[in-house]
Design a protein around this motif. Structure first.
Motif, PDB file in Angstrom:
ATOM      1  N   SER A 379      28.865  28.109  32.571  1.00 25.78           N
ATOM      2  CA  SER A 379      27.429  28.326  32.384  1.00 25.78           C
ATOM      3  C   SER A 379      27.038  28.154  30.926  1.00 25.78           C
ATOM      4  N   LEU A 380      25.742  27.960  30.712  1.00 30.44           N
ATOM      5  CA  LEU A 380      25.221  27.908  29.347  1.00 30.44           C
ATOM      6  C   LEU A 380      25.553  29.184  28.584  1.00 30.44           C
ATOM      7  N   ILE A 381      25.727  30.268  29.285  1.00 26.84           N
ATOM      8  CA  ILE A 381      26.019  31.543  28.635  1.00 26.84           C
ATOM      9  C   ILE A 381      27.397  31.538  27.970  1.00 26.84           C
ATOM     10  N   ASP A 382      28.206  30.523  28.304  1.00 29.97           N
ATOM     11  CA  ASP A 382      29.546  30.410  27.722  1.00 29.97           C
ATOM     12  C   ASP A 382      29.570  29.627  26.407  1.00 29.97           C
ATOM     13  N   PHE A 383      28.483  28.937  26.088  1.00 30.57           N
ATOM     14  CA  PHE A 383      28.522  28.019  24.952  1.00 30.57           C
ATOM     15  C   PHE A 383      28.763  28.737  23.625  1.00 30.57           C
ATOM     16  N   ALA A 384      28.056  29.837  23.400  1.00 27.83           N
ATOM     17  CA  ALA A 384      28.171  30.534  22.113  1.00 27.83           C
ATOM     18  C   ALA A 384      29.611  30.942  21.835  1.00 27.83           C
ATOM     19  N   GLU A 385      30.251  31.523  22.830  1.00 30.36           N
ATOM     20  CA  GLU A 385      31.628  31.995  22.621  1.00 30.36           C
ATOM     21  C   GLU A 385      32.606  30.828  22.502  1.00 30.36           C
ATOM     22  N   THR A 386      32.289  29.710  23.136  1.00 29.84           N
ATOM     23  CA  THR A 386      33.135  28.522  22.996  1.00 29.84           C
ATOM     24  C   THR A 386      33.081  27.995  21.565  1.00 29.84           C
ATOM     25  N   PHE A 387      31.878  27.891  21.014  1.00 28.95           N
ATOM     26  CA  PHE A 387      31.736  27.396  19.640  1.00 28.95           C
ATOM     27  C   PHE A 387      32.419  28.334  18.646  1.00 28.95           C
ATOM     28  N   LEU A 388      32.261  29.618  18.871  1.00 23.42           N
ATOM     29  CA  LEU A 388      32.904  30.585  17.967  1.00 23.42           C
ATOM     30  C   LEU A 388      34.422  30.517  18.077  1.00 23.42           C
TER      31      LEU A 388
END
Length: 534
Positions: A379-388
Motif C-alpha cells: 500500500s501507499l502507506i508503506d512508502f515512507a518506511e520503505t524510503f527510510l
C-alpha cells in the motif's frame, strides 16, 4: 612560475580532487531516491500491466519494471488525491494524519514526514509538481509546486514561496525543473527527488504535439461500460461520475481551455474543431453518445499518459548520462487508480479494483531482480518506511505501514499482511460516492456503505466475479466468509486506530441531503455543464 607557487597549485589541486572524491563517497554511501508520482493513473493504461484492451504502449515506464519489480496488488487506503499524498508523506491513515478529503482538509506540515527525516539524515530533498495539500511543503530544501490542481498549459507555479509563470506543457515543465535541480544539487549529499505530475488528472488535456496521436482509433470497450448495477446497493447506482451523466463540455474538449495562448489555441482548434463539428452534426444520444465520449476520453487521457511516459524516459536517461543510475532507487506510482470506462465510470474513490489498485514499479539497484513481480498486498502507506529503510533511518513508531525492502529483494516475510483496511469519506460532491469502509483480501472485499441514506453491506468475490458486478453478501453459501470478514474488519479498525466514528468534517464542507446549510457553507450541487446521455 616559481617552484613554491607550482607546488602550492599541485597540492591544492590534489586536495581538491581528494575532497571531491570524499564528497562523492559520502554521497554514494546511501542511495539516492527518485520518486516519480502521477495523478489518477490507471494501471490499465500501462503496458507492463497487460490490460486486454492494449490501450497504450509505455516503454519509458515499462523500463522500470523490466529493470526492477512490478507490484501487482498495490492498494490505496482512501482513493482520492490529497489523502493519498498525505498518507505517503506520513506513513499514516487519513484519520491519523488529519487529511480526509479534497474539500476542506489542510495538511498539518508540523507532522513527522519521511522527507523531514531524510533531510535530517543528510539528504538533499526536493519536490516539483503537484502538491495539492493546501499548505506549503515542509521538509524540502527546494520546492516548486503547482497551486491547487494546477493547469495543463502555461502553468503558474510556486517556487519556494514565490509565484512564477511558465510557458509550455506542464508535464514537460515538471520534468525540466526536476532535471535542473538534479544538475544543481549539492553533490556531497544523497538526494530525494519527488517528481509529481498533474497528469493524467481530469480534464485529461494532452500536449499539443500529441493531438491525433492515436489516428482516431476506435477503442475496445470494457465489458462493464454499460453496467446497470443490478442487485447492488443504492450507493453504487446513485452516483454522479458516469460517462453517461457527468461528462462536461470541458471533459469532451467541446470548449477551449482558458490557459492556452493564441498560437496554442490555433493548434488546439486545428485538431478538435473538425471532429467537434462532426459530432454536433450527428446529434448523438444514449449509448451512441456514451461511445463517442468514451473514445474522446481515451484519446485525451492516454495522450496525457503517453506524455508522462516520454518524460519518465527522459529522467531515466538523465540518470544514465550522469552516472547516477547504479546508486538511485527509482519508484514510480500514482495516488490511486482510475476508471477507463469500467462500470461506465471515470474518476476514482471506490473500493473497487480499478480505483483501489494503483501502479507501483520499483528499480532498486543491487536489490530488485530485473523483471520480477509480486502479488503480495502492499500500500501507499508503506512508502515512507520503505524510503527510510533504504536510507538506514529508523521509522517512527507512529507510522502504520511496513518497509517493502524485503519484498523488493524477492523475500516475503512470514507475517506479511493478508488484508488491508480501506476508508473513503468525501460526500456529496463532487461525485456522490457514498462514504464507505471495508476490508480487502487476495480474493474478497467486504464493504459497508453507511452515509447518509444507506446502511448496506456488500461482499465481492474477485475469483468468481473479477468484474465486480455481483453482491454475494446475502448468499447463504458465503455466510461463513461474511462472518470471518466482519471479524477481520473490526480487528483492522483496532489495528489502525479508527475505532471512533469519523468527525463530521471528514466528509467535506458541503451538507448532506436534508442537512441544514450553515452560514458560509456551500450548497451541494451537481457538476456544471453536464449533458446526460438519454
Amino acid at each position: 612560475m616559481n617552484r613554491v607557487a607550482l607546488l602550492f597549485l599541485v597540492t591544492a589541486g590534489l586536495a581538491g580532487e581528494a575532497l571531491a572524491a570524499a564528497e562523492q563517497a559520502s554521497a554514494s554511501s546511501k542511495p539516492n531516491i527518485l520518486f516519480i508520482f502521477t495523478d489518477d493513473l490507471a494501471y490499465q493504461a500501462i503496458s507492463t500491466y497487460g490490460d486486454e484492451r492494449n490501450l497504450l504502449e509505455t516503454p519509458g515506464i515499462d523500463r522500470i519494471a523490466k529493470e526492477g519489480m512490478r507490484f501487482d496488488r498495490c492498494l490505496v487506503t482512501n482513493s482520492i488525491c490529497g489523502p493519498s499524498r498525505a498518507t505517503i508523506l506520513t506513513g499514516k491513515y487519513s484519520h491519523m494524519n488529519g487529511f480526509y478529503n479534497n474539500s476542506n482538509s489542510r495538511f498539518d506540515g508540523s507532522q513527522t514526514t519521511f522527507p523531514k527525516l531524510l533531510q535530517k539524515g543528510g539528504y538533499s530533498t526536493a519536490i516539483v509538481g503537484k502538491w495539492h495539500l493546501m499548505t506549503d511543503p515542509t521538509g524540502f530544501d527546494y520546492w516548486h509546486i503547482l497551486p491547487g490542481q494546477g493547469v495543463y498549459y502555461n502553468p503558474p507555479m510556486i517556487d519556494n514561496g514565490e509565484r512564477v509563470k511558465h510557458q509550455g506543457y506542464t508535464t514537460d515543465i515538471i520534468t525540466d525543473l526536476s532535471i535542473d535541480w538534479l544538475k544543481k544539487r549539492d553533490k556531497s549529499k544523497p538526494f530525494l527527488m519527488m517528481t509529481q505530475h498533474k497528469a493524467p488528472h481530469r480534464e485529461w488535456s494532452p500536449p499539443l504535439r500529441l493531438l491525433g496521436w492515436d489516428k482516431d482509433r476506435k477503442y475496445p470497450e470494457p465489458p462493464t461500460l454499460f453496467d446497470d448495477y443490478e442487485g447492488r446497493s443504492k450507493a453504487v447506482s446513485d452516483h454522479d461520475m458516469g460517462i453517461d451523466r457527468t461528462f462536461t463540455d470541458l471533459d469532451a474538449k467541446l470548449v477551449v481551455p482558458g490557459s492556452l495562448n493564441e498560437e496554442q489555441k490555433a493548434e488546439w482548434n486545428k485538431y478538435y474543431e473538425p471532429r467537434n463539428e462532426e459530432f454536433r452534426k450527428q446529434n448523438l444520444s444514449g449509448r451512441d453518445l456514451v461511445r463517442w465520449r468514451y473514445n474522446r476520453y481515451m484519446h485525451d487521457y492516454l495522450g496525457c499518459v503517453k506524455a508522462v511516459d516520454e518524460n519518465v524516459a527522459r529522467l531515466l536517461d538523465f540518470l544514465d548520462k550522469e552516472g547516477l543510475a547504479e546508486n538511485t532507487i527509482v519508484v514510480f506510482s500514482s495516488d490511486q487508480g482510475f476508471y477507463l470506462g469500467e462500470h461506465g465510470w471515470f474518476d476514482k474513490r471506490w473500493i473497487f479494483e480499478e480505483s483501489l489498485k494503483t501502479p507501483l514499479l520499483v528499480r532498486w539497484p543491487g536489490l530488485t531482480k530485473p523483471g520480477s513481480s509480486t502479488k503480495e498486498i502492499v500500500s501507499l502507506i508503506d512508502f515512507a518506511e520503505t524510503f527510510l529503510d533504504a536510507a538506514g533511518i529508523e521509522s517512527p513508531a507512529e507510522m502504520q505501514g511496513r518497509s517493502l525492502k524485503a519484498l523488493c529483494a524477492g523475500q516475503t516475510p512470514a507475517d506479511w499482511r493478508k488484508s488491508l483496511y480501506y476508508h473513503y469519506y468525501e460526500y456529496p460532491v463532487p461525485h456522490r460516492v457514498r462514504p464507505h469502509y471495508g476490508v480487502i483480501t487476495d480474493r474478497y472485499k467486504l464493504i459497508h456503505y453507511y452515509k447518509p441514506d444507506v446502511n448496506d453491506w456488500e461482499l465481492l468475490d474477485r475469483e468468481k466475479d473479477p468484474l465486480e458486478v455481483k453482491n454475494f453478501y446475502n448468499d447463504p453459501a458465503y455466510a461463513e466468509t461474511v462472518k470471518k470478514l466482519h471479524a477481520e474488519v473490526e480487528r483492522l479498525k483496532v489495528e489502525v486506530k479508527e475505532t471512533e466514528a469519523p468527525p463530521r468534517q471528514a466528509y467535506g464542507n458541503r451538507p448532506f441531503e436534508g442537512e441544514p446549510v450553515k452560514p458560509g457553507q456551500p450548497n451541494a450541487r451537481p457538476n456544471a455543464n453536464r449533458r446526460k446521455a438519454s
